[in-house]
Design an enzyme around this catalytic site. Structure first.
Site, short mmCIF file in Angstrom:
data_model
loop_
_atom_site.label_atom_id
_atom_site.label_comp_id
_atom_site.label_asym_id
_atom_site.label_seq_id
_atom_site.Cartn_x
_atom_site.Cartn_y
_atom_site.Cartn_z
CG ASP A 158 -1.98 -1.06 1.20
OD1 ASP A 158 -1.74 -2.12 0.59
OD2 ASP A 158 -3.05 -0.85 1.81
CE LYS A 210 -5.33 2.02 2.44
NZ LYS A 210 -4.20 1.32 3.11
CE LYS A 228 -7.02 -1.27 2.62
NZ LYS A 228 -5.66 -1.77 2.95
#
Length: 349
Positions: free
Chosen positions: A181, A249, A285
């Site tokens: 991430d 995300k 996400k």
């Protein structure tokens, strides 16, 4: 990268090989990829109707799940959670405890599904991998199991040199992380230096390469709370996908506001449009601030209505959460027993 230098040339010089995301971006944009052409493409994307977007999100948020479908929805939410601890005080013991809960969320009901992943800082990856053992996705050949996700690239600020960010990524992947991430450089994006952000995502993607030639999945964190406008969120989403992100995300969870339904809807619309354009599927996400099963179910409905139920799988949708799982477990116990259990009936993360 200079203002008119071809991005592919810059990347080739750094890695010695052509990078597929750059070639894909050239194909989508329809011209040589330069800072100017990238800016022209991103700034040519239609603006977001903020009123319409928020109205649609509000409408989707009122949809109800029929009683017989609630059990399915709760199990689906659990299976999509990245169980997360990202604190300076994290210890190997805390990570081992989190991994144990990821494997067996409810020791009193072994039919409870496992979560999708455990998300930790890079230095905690070895402890998560060891603690998951045979449940770790990297140790299985059946495609199941719990992934280990690591935040990288000077999370959460992104304020570090590129060499440090890449080393951060390489270390996490070498330690066994299945997913990375990363955070984008919001200062560069907001200054209009889209080529710099693009280059960095491509470089981090290449740093996700394992010794066997496969890649850890890359989630690109936009930090939407700092992007301020839906137009910026849409542009940043397109930029991250063009550069090769496997997921987009919303947030680090360290900036307010974090995930919101309208922002997530905006990102899902980009993913939908990308799929229509290329046939490729990119994950989404939302992370930060989703704490109750009621809120999580609103996201399930929004995903299903925007990109389709096919996206309700761990490789295409995740919740970044630390406290959501406990509420879902309590709701699940309520369905099974007919009454609410106290918070003492679930473990403290």
């Amino acid at each position: 990268m200079s203002m008119e230098q071809d991005v592919t040339m810059d990347i080739t010089a750094a890695s010695g090989t052509a990078i597929a995301p750059a070639a894909r971006a050239v194909e989508v944009i329809g011209t040589d990829l330069t800072e100017r052409s990238l800016r022209r493409y991103l700034e040519g994307i239609a603006g977001v109707d903020a009123v319409g977007l928020e109205a649609r999100a509000a409408g989707l948020g009122t949809r109800s799940i029929k009683k017989e479908s609630k059990a399915w929805a709760l199990d689906k939410v659990i299976s999509l959670i990245d169980l997360t601890t990202l604190e300076g005080a994290d210890t190997p013991g805390k990570v081992r405890s989190l991994a144990a809960k990821a494997k067996v969320p409810d020791a009193n009901d072994l039919s409870t599904p496992q979560v999708a992943a455990v998300c930790v800082y890079g230095d905690m990856v070895p402890y998560a991998v060891t603690a998951l053992g045979a449940a770790h996705a990297g140790a299985r050949s059946d495609g199941g199991g719990v992934n280990v996700a690591a935040v990288a690239t000077a999370f959460p600020s992104g304020r570090a040199s590129r060499s440090v960010k890449l080393a951060d990524t390489v270390d996490a992947v070498a330690a066994g992380a299945d997913e990375i991430d990363m955070v984008i450089d919001r200062g560069a994006f907001l200054s209009g230096r889209y080529g710099q952000v693009f280059d960095e995502i491509v470089a981090v993607k290449e740093a996700c390469k394992r010794v066997d030639g496969s890649y850890a999945h890359l989630k690109v964190i936009l930090e939407t709370g700092e992007l301020s406008t839906y137009d910026n969120v849409r542009r940043a989403s397109w930029l991250a996908i063009l550069a090769g992100g496997d997921f987009i995300k919303t947030s680090t969870g360290k900036v307010s506001p974090a995930a919101t339904l309208p922002v997530t809807l905006s990102m899902l619309e980009v993913v939908r449009d990308w799929h229509r354009l290329t046939g490729e599927q990119v994950g989404v996400k939302p992370a930060g601030g989703i704490r109750t099963s009621k809120d999580a179910i609103k996201y399930l409905v929004t995903v299903a209505e925007t990109v389709g139920e096919e996206w309700l799988q761990p490789h295409l949708f995740r919740f970044g959460a630390s406290s959501l799982l406990n509420d879902v477990l309590l709701q699940r116990q309520k369905l099974a027993t007919g009454h609410y259990s106290g918070s003492s009936y679930v473990t403290i993360d």
